[in-house]
Design a protein around this motif. Structure first.
Motif, mmCIF file in Angstrom:
data_model
loop_
_atom_site.group_PDB
_atom_site.id
_atom_site.type_symbol
_atom_site.label_atom_id
_atom_site.label_comp_id
_atom_site.label_asym_id
_atom_site.label_seq_id
_atom_site.Cartn_x
_atom_site.Cartn_y
_atom_site.Cartn_z
ATOM 1 N N LEU A 1 -29.341 -16.380 41.422
ATOM 2 C CA LEU A 1 -30.980 -16.318 40.935
ATOM 3 C C LEU A 1 -31.237 -15.170 41.703
ATOM 4 C CD1 LEU A 1 -33.701 -17.647 40.023
ATOM 5 C CD2 LEU A 1 -33.626 -18.679 42.267
ATOM 6 N N SER A 2 -31.927 -14.036 40.907
ATOM 7 C CA SER A 2 -32.278 -12.899 41.716
ATOM 8 C C SER A 2 -33.677 -13.120 42.039
ATOM 9 C CB SER A 2 -32.498 -11.822 40.364
ATOM 10 O OG SER A 2 -31.033 -11.390 40.282
ATOM 11 N N PRO A 3 -34.170 -12.302 42.867
ATOM 12 C CA PRO A 3 -35.483 -12.061 43.731
ATOM 13 C C PRO A 3 -36.464 -11.689 42.532
ATOM 14 C CG PRO A 3 -34.136 -10.375 44.850
ATOM 15 C CD PRO A 3 -33.220 -11.172 43.852
ATOM 16 N N GLY A 4 -37.527 -12.314 42.559
ATOM 17 C CA GLY A 4 -38.716 -11.789 41.853
ATOM 18 C C GLY A 4 -38.402 -12.237 40.510
ATOM 19 N N LEU B 1 -34.519 -19.015 36.571
ATOM 20 C CA LEU B 1 -33.367 -19.609 35.915
ATOM 21 C C LEU B 1 -32.325 -18.901 36.607
ATOM 22 C CD1 LEU B 1 -35.142 -19.193 32.402
ATOM 23 C CD2 LEU B 1 -34.909 -21.385 33.620
ATOM 24 N N LEU B 2 -31.408 -19.850 36.495
ATOM 25 C CA LEU B 2 -29.854 -19.247 37.210
ATOM 26 C C LEU B 2 -29.253 -18.629 36.066
ATOM 27 C CD1 LEU B 2 -29.014 -22.461 38.993
ATOM 28 C CD2 LEU B 2 -29.598 -20.360 40.122
ATOM 29 N N ARG B 3 -28.803 -17.398 36.450
ATOM 30 C CA ARG B 3 -27.956 -16.632 35.385
ATOM 31 C C ARG B 3 -26.468 -16.867 35.634
ATOM 32 N NH1 ARG B 3 -27.302 -11.546 36.469
ATOM 33 N NH2 ARG B 3 -28.531 -11.624 38.336
ATOM 34 N N TYR B 4 -25.580 -17.108 34.622
ATOM 35 C CA TYR B 4 -24.013 -17.336 34.825
ATOM 36 C C TYR B 4 -23.502 -16.056 35.127
ATOM 37 C CZ TYR B 4 -19.344 -18.113 33.021
ATOM 38 O OH TYR B 4 -18.076 -18.377 32.979
ATOM 39 N N LEU B 5 -22.701 -16.136 36.245
ATOM 40 C CA LEU B 5 -21.779 -14.584 36.439
ATOM 41 C C LEU B 5 -20.462 -15.000 36.043
ATOM 42 C CD1 LEU B 5 -22.708 -13.425 40.243
ATOM 43 C CD2 LEU B 5 -23.253 -12.460 37.786
ATOM 44 N N GLY B 6 -19.873 -16.228 36.231
ATOM 45 C CA GLY B 6 -18.390 -16.281 35.897
ATOM 46 C C GLY B 6 -18.048 -17.542 36.343
ATOM 47 N N MET C 1 -21.947 -8.125 40.073
ATOM 48 C CA MET C 1 -23.300 -8.102 40.752
ATOM 49 C C MET C 1 -24.217 -6.848 40.336
ATOM 50 S SD MET C 1 -23.082 -10.579 43.203
ATOM 51 C CE MET C 1 -24.423 -9.988 44.293
ATOM 52 N N LYS C 2 -24.888 -7.201 39.195
ATOM 53 C CA LYS C 2 -25.595 -6.304 38.687
ATOM 54 C C LYS C 2 -27.278 -6.178 39.123
ATOM 55 C CE LYS C 2 -22.757 -5.979 34.348
ATOM 56 N NZ LYS C 2 -22.786 -6.172 33.158
ATOM 57 N N LEU C 3 -27.472 -7.467 39.492
ATOM 58 C CA LEU C 3 -28.809 -7.541 40.167
ATOM 59 C C LEU C 3 -28.492 -8.134 41.614
ATOM 60 C CD1 LEU C 3 -30.889 -8.968 37.125
ATOM 61 C CD2 LEU C 3 -30.986 -6.628 37.975
ATOM 62 N N ALA C 4 -29.736 -7.891 42.367
ATOM 63 C CA ALA C 4 -29.701 -8.513 43.798
ATOM 64 C C ALA C 4 -29.744 -10.083 43.554
ATOM 65 C CB ALA C 4 -30.856 -8.018 44.469
ATOM 66 N N VAL C 5 -29.043 -10.892 44.742
ATOM 67 C CA VAL C 5 -28.903 -12.259 44.663
ATOM 68 C C VAL C 5 -29.753 -12.702 45.708
ATOM 69 C CG1 VAL C 5 -27.319 -14.153 44.472
ATOM 70 C CG2 VAL C 5 -26.666 -12.058 43.068
ATOM 71 N N ALA C 6 -30.637 -13.711 45.328
ATOM 72 C CA ALA C 6 -31.140 -14.648 46.410
ATOM 73 C C ALA C 6 -30.812 -15.986 46.583
ATOM 74 C CB ALA C 6 -32.820 -14.775 46.048
ATOM 75 N N GLN C 7 -29.852 -16.269 45.559
ATOM 76 C CA GLN C 7 -29.231 -17.749 45.600
ATOM 77 C C GLN C 7 -27.971 -17.744 44.714
ATOM 78 O OE1 GLN C 7 -31.865 -20.946 43.660
ATOM 79 N NE2 GLN C 7 -30.047 -22.155 43.895
ATOM 80 N N PHE C 8 -27.095 -18.217 45.442
ATOM 81 C CA PHE C 8 -25.765 -18.580 44.674
ATOM 82 C C PHE C 8 -25.955 -20.220 44.368
ATOM 83 C CE2 PHE C 8 -24.658 -14.747 47.055
ATOM 84 C CZ PHE C 8 -23.971 -13.973 46.282
#
Length: 176
Positions: A157-160, A164-169, A73-80
């Protein structure tokens, strides 16, 4: 060989067999970390841990505990966004989804199960802070009728951020 020696060997053998028989259900009761993959599969650093509370039996009801470690969790998350393969024929209950951050349940704004696109979208009321340990609980899940190995991918998806969705795992879930 004396009868006492034979009796001791027989009792030792029975004790070992008893421990094995008693231990097998305990090991197979709930799935935890993904098993051994010999060829292909997900890279080690992308493998996410999980637990199936009711054994992951085909056609049965279950609770999936999908975990994301704090280091991911390197950045805050607004959507999973959890995507799964089109051959996964299980059912989810969007009303019975919980997100636990640092061992505390957080309020959710909305949970959407997009059946056509094989996607579960989870929107927390407040963004989940970076560096938090997260567990997504999908309760009241109906496992597919036929077992198999299913790759559940986690994107965020991080706020601001650029939308684009970023892959975590990936959680590699086996239903037997």
């Amino acid at each position: 060989m004396s009868s006492k020696s034979c009796l001791q060997r027989a009792l030792s053998g029975l004790a070992i067999a008893g421990f094995l028989v008693a231990g097998i259900p305990a090991f197979s009761f709930a799935q935890g970390l993904p098993g051994l993959t010999l060829w292909g599969g997900v890279k080690g650093e992308d493998n996410l841990s999980f637990r199936l509370d009711y054994g992951g039996r085909a056609g049965g009801w279950d609770r999936y505990r999908l975990r994301i470690p704090a280091k991911k969790m390197k950045l805050a998350v607004a959507q999973f966004a959890i995507s799964y393969p089109d051959y996964y024929k299980g059912e989810f209950d969007p009303k019975d989804v919980e997100v636990i951050v640092q061992d505390k349940s957080i309020p959710l704004q909305e949970v959407n199960w997009n059946k056509e696109n094989n996607l579960i979208e989870i929107f927390p009321v407040e963004p989940v802070p970076a560096g938090s340990k997260v567990e997504i609980q999908l309760s009241n899940v109906r496992n597919p009728s036929f077992g198999g190995m299913f790759y559940f991918n986690c994107q965020v998806l991080s706020p601001g951020d650029v939308p684009l969705l970023r892959y975590l795992g990936t959680w590699v879930i086996t239903i037997s």
